[in-house]
Scaffold this motif. Sequence first.
Motif, PDB file in Angstrom:
ATOM      1  N   GLY A  77       0.791  -1.070  -0.074  1.00  0.00           N
ATOM      2  CA  GLY A  77      -0.082   0.242  -0.262  1.00  0.00           C
ATOM      3  C   GLY A  77       0.970   1.051  -0.385  1.00  0.00           C
ATOM      4  O   GLY A  77       2.145   1.226  -0.437  1.00  0.00           O
ATOM      5  N   PHE A 100      -6.323  -0.062  -0.423  1.00  0.00           N
ATOM      6  CA  PHE A 100      -6.590  -0.588  -1.589  1.00  0.00           C
ATOM      7  C   PHE A 100      -7.650  -0.777  -2.590  1.00  0.00           C
ATOM      8  O   PHE A 100      -8.622  -1.173  -3.394  1.00  0.00           O
ATOM      9  CB  PHE A 100      -5.405  -1.410  -2.534  1.00  0.00           C
ATOM     10  N   ALA A 108      -5.070   4.009  -7.639  1.00  0.00           N
ATOM     11  CA  ALA A 108      -4.326   3.353  -6.971  1.00  0.00           C
ATOM     12  C   ALA A 108      -3.465   3.309  -7.710  1.00  0.00           C
ATOM     13  O   ALA A 108      -2.171   2.505  -7.246  1.00  0.00           O
ATOM     14  CB  ALA A 108      -5.600   1.834  -7.225  1.00  0.00           C
ATOM     15  N   MET A 112       0.171   3.183  -5.942  1.00  0.00           N
ATOM     16  CA  MET A 112       1.733   1.898  -5.656  1.00  0.00           C
ATOM     17  C   MET A 112       2.588   2.116  -6.840  1.00  0.00           C
ATOM     18  O   MET A 112       3.966   1.274  -6.522  1.00  0.00           O
ATOM     19  CB  MET A 112       0.591   0.878  -7.125  1.00  0.00           C
ATOM     20  N   ALA A 132      -1.471  -6.501  -1.017  1.00  0.00           N
ATOM     21  CA  ALA A 132      -2.334  -3.913  -0.768  1.00  0.00           C
ATOM     22  C   ALA A 132      -2.609  -4.756   0.809  1.00  0.00           C
ATOM     23  O   ALA A 132      -2.680  -5.847   1.618  1.00  0.00           O
ATOM     24  CB  ALA A 132      -4.538  -4.874  -1.136  1.00  0.00           C
ATOM     25  N   TYR A 137      -8.749  -5.943  -2.097  1.00  0.00           N
ATOM     26  CA  TYR A 137      -7.926  -5.189  -3.237  1.00  0.00           C
ATOM     27  C   TYR A 137      -9.191  -5.337  -4.055  1.00  0.00           C
ATOM     28  O   TYR A 137     -10.776  -6.341  -4.097  1.00  0.00           O
ATOM     29  CB  TYR A 137      -7.429  -6.461  -4.504  1.00  0.00           C
ATOM     30  N   ALA A 141      -7.531  -1.755  -7.936  1.00  0.00           N
ATOM     31  CA  ALA A 141      -6.450  -2.022  -7.953  1.00  0.00           C
ATOM     32  C   ALA A 141      -5.804  -2.977  -8.612  1.00  0.00           C
ATOM     33  O   ALA A 141      -4.844  -3.567  -8.939  1.00  0.00           O
ATOM     34  CB  ALA A 141      -6.295  -3.100  -6.396  1.00  0.00           C
TER      35      ALA A 141
END
Length: 242
Positions: A77, A100, A108, A112, A132, A137, A141
């Motif tokens: 995350g 996420f 996302a 990320m 995550a 997720y 994500a």
Amino acid sequence: MPISRRLLLTSIHDVSPRFETQVDRLIEATLKATGSAQLAMLVVPDHWDQAPIADNPAFQRRLRSWADAGIEMFVHGWRHRDDAPKGFKGRHMTAGEGEFLSLDAAEATRRMREGRVLIEDTIGRPVAGFVAPAWLYGAGAREALRALDMPMAEDHLRVWRPSDGAIFAKGPVISWASRSRSRIASSLAFAAFARVGLKPQRVVRVALHPGDTGVPSLMASIDRTLRSFARSHTPAAYRDLL
């Protein structure tokens, strides 16, 4: 290539300056129980907006030294916190930490990517993948995982490659919860079952959290669980799944 031996994968979640002392205790517990320092770290760039790694050179040096020693680093995350949890999973499966689960693809991807750049710049090598927070997720994500070509991802039930969906390992991850008496009791019960019921698994995953260190019964269960699987499975790295 098929896995020809049984593997034990141990990970420490929520690695952050906020929990440095707890992370040290979990490393020590893993080494004592398994005889191996082979593990993975799931790194949070700025846990709850209170512990930015970018502003902490001393912790950056520690991350680099752990990576130099062979510890795998996953992006975990960006902040680990979800201020507006939605749905059953967001409200009941985690204490507002499914960061996420509800993000759209653009946000996302941004978090990320920035987490990946920060950690890779810190450790001087590619990250092993992304996990995550709370293993939750959302659609955004999952799209971000593919867009960024993350080499590996993990949830409660599997380890997979986002680009093509190839599954490297299946089976429930063993973890402990310290938020309430009921969660402590249920996680102790599951770990006791897992020490027998998951023995036939080719790959066993054990996930440790900083909060575990504050509950003696959880630490005792972690020790028993790691010792039990270390007798039947080889402590390994996630890269060994490849």
